[in-house]
Design a protein around this motif. Sequence first.
Motif, short mmCIF file in Angstrom:
data_model
loop_
_atom_site.label_atom_id
_atom_site.label_comp_id
_atom_site.label_asym_id
_atom_site.label_seq_id
_atom_site.Cartn_x
_atom_site.Cartn_y
_atom_site.Cartn_z
N UNK A 1 -25.36 9.00 18.12
CA UNK A 1 -24.19 9.06 18.97
C UNK A 1 -23.00 9.47 18.12
N UNK A 2 -22.14 10.29 18.70
CA UNK A 2 -20.94 10.74 18.00
C UNK A 2 -19.85 10.96 19.04
N UNK A 3 -18.63 11.11 18.56
CA UNK A 3 -17.54 11.35 19.50
C UNK A 3 -16.52 12.28 18.87
N UNK A 4 -15.81 12.97 19.74
CA UNK A 4 -14.74 13.87 19.35
C UNK A 4 -13.52 13.44 20.15
N UNK A 5 -12.67 12.66 19.54
CA UNK A 5 -11.51 12.12 20.27
C UNK A 5 -10.50 13.21 20.62
N UNK A 6 -10.48 14.27 19.84
CA UNK A 6 -9.58 15.37 20.16
C UNK A 6 -9.95 16.02 21.48
N UNK A 7 -11.25 16.03 21.78
CA UNK A 7 -11.74 16.60 23.03
C UNK A 7 -12.09 15.53 24.06
N UNK A 8 -11.86 14.28 23.68
CA UNK A 8 -12.15 13.17 24.58
C UNK A 8 -13.60 13.22 25.08
N UNK A 9 -14.51 13.33 24.14
CA UNK A 9 -15.91 13.48 24.50
C UNK A 9 -16.80 12.65 23.58
N UNK A 10 -17.94 12.29 24.09
CA UNK A 10 -18.95 11.60 23.30
C UNK A 10 -20.28 12.32 23.50
N UNK A 11 -21.08 12.35 22.46
CA UNK A 11 -22.35 13.08 22.50
C UNK A 11 -23.51 12.17 22.11
N UNK A 12 -24.67 12.54 22.57
CA UNK A 12 -25.88 11.83 22.18
C UNK A 12 -26.92 12.88 21.79
N UNK A 13 -27.16 13.00 20.52
CA UNK A 13 -28.19 13.91 20.01
C UNK A 13 -29.51 13.17 20.03
N UNK A 14 -30.46 13.71 20.77
CA UNK A 14 -31.76 13.06 20.92
C UNK A 14 -32.84 13.93 20.32
N UNK A 15 -33.46 13.46 19.28
CA UNK A 15 -34.53 14.18 18.60
C UNK A 15 -35.86 13.47 18.80
N UNK B 1 -41.38 15.66 21.56
CA UNK B 1 -41.05 16.20 20.25
C UNK B 1 -39.83 17.10 20.22
N UNK B 2 -39.40 17.52 21.38
CA UNK B 2 -38.22 18.38 21.47
C UNK B 2 -36.93 17.58 21.31
N UNK B 3 -35.83 18.31 21.31
CA UNK B 3 -34.51 17.69 21.19
C UNK B 3 -33.62 18.07 22.36
N UNK B 4 -32.67 17.20 22.64
CA UNK B 4 -31.64 17.46 23.64
C UNK B 4 -30.34 16.86 23.15
N UNK B 5 -29.24 17.44 23.59
CA UNK B 5 -27.93 16.89 23.25
C UNK B 5 -27.17 16.63 24.54
#
Length: 121
Positions: free
Chosen positions: A66-80, A14-18
Amino acid sequence: VQLQASGGGLVQAGDSLRLSCAASGRTFSMGWFRQAPGKEREFVAAITWSGLNTYYANSVKGRFTISRDNAKNAVHLQMNSLKPEDTAVYYCATDAGGSWIYSVGATYDYWGQGTLVTVSS
């Protein structure tokens, strides 16, 4: 291209992680895969370079983003709403601008080292 995944940990159901994946070098479409103990690697989510197109495995649809920040050259995965069956090592990957099928790991050219996510019940 080098990819560094981070953000894993031990959480309760039930928790979240990014999760985050920092890239050095040119990236194109990116994806997250996971591998649970004793199981084959499986597709989780992917995103095109523009961010306009995202893809999800049925098992995570509606819970992961899933999301990305091309300015920071990063991709994220928000898991709920994490579940024990989400327990796995999570890997980020990018292709090199060639043929790419979002759910097929063999079409990705560079991989990060993985970050462990453990979800307790």
